[in-house]
Design an enzyme around this catalytic site. Structure first.
Site, PDB file in Angstrom:
ATOM      1  N   SER A  68      46.865  47.592  41.924  1.00 31.74           N
ATOM      2  CA  SER A  68      47.320  46.645  40.981  1.00 31.74           C
ATOM      3  C   SER A  68      48.484  47.212  39.958  1.00 31.74           C
ATOM      4  O   SER A  68      48.792  46.449  39.192  1.00 31.74           O
ATOM      5  CB  SER A  68      46.225  45.882  40.421  1.00 31.74           C
ATOM      6  OG  SER A  68      46.079  47.047  39.755  1.00 31.74           O
ATOM      7  N   GLU A 205      35.913  40.838  46.207  1.00 28.61           N
ATOM      8  CA  GLU A 205      37.431  39.791  45.376  1.00 28.61           C
ATOM      9  C   GLU A 205      37.234  38.276  45.571  1.00 28.61           C
ATOM     10  O   GLU A 205      37.484  37.746  46.657  1.00 28.61           O
ATOM     11  CB  GLU A 205      38.777  40.440  44.828  1.00 28.61           C
ATOM     12  CG  GLU A 205      39.642  39.443  44.461  1.00 28.61           C
ATOM     13  CD  GLU A 205      40.654  40.525  43.760  1.00 28.61           C
ATOM     14  OE1 GLU A 205      40.676  41.468  44.417  1.00 28.61           O
ATOM     15  OE2 GLU A 205      41.564  40.148  43.279  1.00 28.61           O
TER      16      GLU A 205
HETATM   17  O1  KIV Z   1      44.050  47.193  42.332  1.00 30.17           O
HETATM   18  C1  KIV Z   1      42.801  46.716  42.059  1.00 30.17           C
HETATM   19  O2  KIV Z   1      43.629  46.881  40.526  1.00 30.17           O
HETATM   20  C2  KIV Z   1      42.122  46.187  42.720  1.00 30.17           C
HETATM   21  C3  KIV Z   1      40.633  45.935  41.417  1.00 30.17           C
HETATM   22  C4  KIV Z   1      41.605  44.166  41.511  1.00 30.17           C
HETATM   23  C5  KIV Z   1      39.838  45.942  41.701  1.00 30.17           C
HETATM   24  O3  KIV Z   1      41.684  46.366  43.502  1.00 30.17           O
END
Ligand code: KIV
Length: 289
Positions: A68, A205
Site C-alpha cells: 500500500s 481483507e
Molecule cells: O499493503 C498493505 O498495506 C496491506 C494491508 C492493508 C493488509 O496489505
C-alpha cells in the site's frame, strides 16, 4: 548492503539501541492461536519509514511494510506498479527503526506469482536486504504450493485473502467480497489451503463479517482482519488511515487522530512566520561569542 539491526542513538530521530533477541518471533505470533482460541489478539499496523516504525513498534506485535506504500507514499493509482526495490528500501528502514515487533514485508505484484522459485528469489532478497522476519503474498489456493515451498526453505509467509488489492484489475475494484455464497466458499477454501501449506497468519481483507468469522474458525493459524470482524485473531490498519492523514475514510477505517490537520496547521503557521520574518527568531539563530 543492509544495515539491519543498527540503530543510531546519537540523533533525536533514533530509537534506543535494540536488543535483537527480544524481537517477537514468527512462531510466537503463530502460537497466539491455540486450539482455535486467541486469548491476546495480534496487533499489526503498516509502517514504511524508520521514524514511523520507532513510534509504532512498542505498541505492535507485527509491523507490515505493505505494498500500500505505492498509494500512500508514492501517490501511485494502485499497488500494481510497486517494485521489489521499493519494498527492499522501505523494509530495511522499518527494520532499522524497530526492535520489538516482527516485521513482515509484502512481495509486490509480479515478483512471486510465476513460480515457487521466482517467489523464493524475491522473498530471499527481501530477507537478506531488509532483515525482515517474514513476507506476505496475496492469493489463496493458487499460492499454496508457493507458501509451502518458501516455508520449507526458511521463509515464513503471511497469506492474504478476500479483497486482494494486487488483483484489482481482475476484481474490478475494491468492494467487499464474499456476499455471494459461492464466492464466500471459494475464499474459505483459499484460506484453508494457505493454512494447510503452512502460512503463519492470514490477512482477511474486505469481506462481509460473517465470512471473516467463518474463516477465523476454519483455519488453525491467526487471521488478521482489515474490514473483517473484531472476532478475527488480530487486526491491521494502514497507519496513515488510522492517523487521519487522508480525507477519504473507508468504512473499515477508524481514525484515532487528525494528523493531516496538525500538519496543515503547522505548515500554515510556519509559512506565516517566514513571510513576516518572525522565523527564525533569536532561539533559532547562531550568534558570535
Ligand atoms: O499493503 C498493505 O498495506 C496491506 C494491508 C492493508 C493488509 O496489505
Amino acid at each position: 548492503m543492509s544495515t539491519t539491526y543498527q540503530l543510531d542513538t546519537a540523533t533525536s530521530r533514533a530509537h534506543p539501541t535494540p536488543a535483537p533477541m527480544r524481537r517477537l518471533s514468527i512462531p510466537a505470533i503463530r502460537q497466539r492461536k491455540a486450539n482455535g482460541v486467541t486469548a491476546e489478539p495480534v496487533v499489526m499496523l503498516t509502517a514504511y519509514t524508520a521514524r514511523q516504525a520507532q513510534l509504532l513498534d512498542v505498541h505492535c506485535d507485527l509491523l507490515l511494510v505493505g505494498d500500500s506504500l505505492g498509494q500512500v507514499i508514492y501517490g501511485l493509482p494502485s499497488s500494481v506498479p510497486v517494485t521489489l526495490d521499493m519494498m527492499a528500501a522501505h523494509g530495511a528502514a522499518v527494520v532499522r527503526g524497530s526492535w520489538h515487533a516482527a516485521v513482515v514485508v509484502d512481495l509486490p505484484f509480479g515478483t512471486y506469482e510465476a513460480s515457487p522459485q521466482a517467489a523464493f528469489a524475491s522473498a530471499s532478497r527481501l530477507l537478506k536486504e531488509t532483515g525482515c522476519d517474514a513476507v506476505k503474498l496475496e492469493g489463496g489456493a493458487a499460492m499454496a504450493e508457493t507458501v509451502a515451498f518458501l516455508n520449507q526453505r526458511g521463509i515464513p509467509v503471511m497469506g492474504h485473502v478476500g479483497l486482494t488489492p494486487q488483483a484489482v484489475n481482475v476484481l474490478g475494484g475494491y468492494a467487499a467480497r464474499g456476499r455471494e455464497r459461492a464466492e464466500a466458499d471459494k475464499i474459505i477454501a483459499d484460506a484453508r489451503a494457505l493454512d494447510a501449506a503452512g502460512a503463519f497468519a492470514i490477512v482477511v481483507e474486505g469481506v462481509v463479517e460473517p465470512l471473516a468469522i467463518e474463516i477465523t474458525r476454519a483455519v488453525s493459524c491467526p487471521t488478521i482482519g482489515i474490514g473483517g470482524s473484531a472476532q478475527c485473531d488480530g487486526q491491521v490498519l494502514v497507519t496513515e488511515d488510522m492517523l487521519g492523514m487522508f480525507e477519504r475514510v473507508p468504512r473499515f477505517v477508524k481514525r484515532y487522530a487528525a494528523v493531516s490537520e496538525v500538519i496543515a496547521g503547522a505548515a500554515r503557521d510556519y509559512a506565516a512566520e517566514v513571510r513576516t520574518r518572525a522565523f527564525p527568531g533569536p532561539d533559532q539563530t547562531y550568534q558570535p561569542k
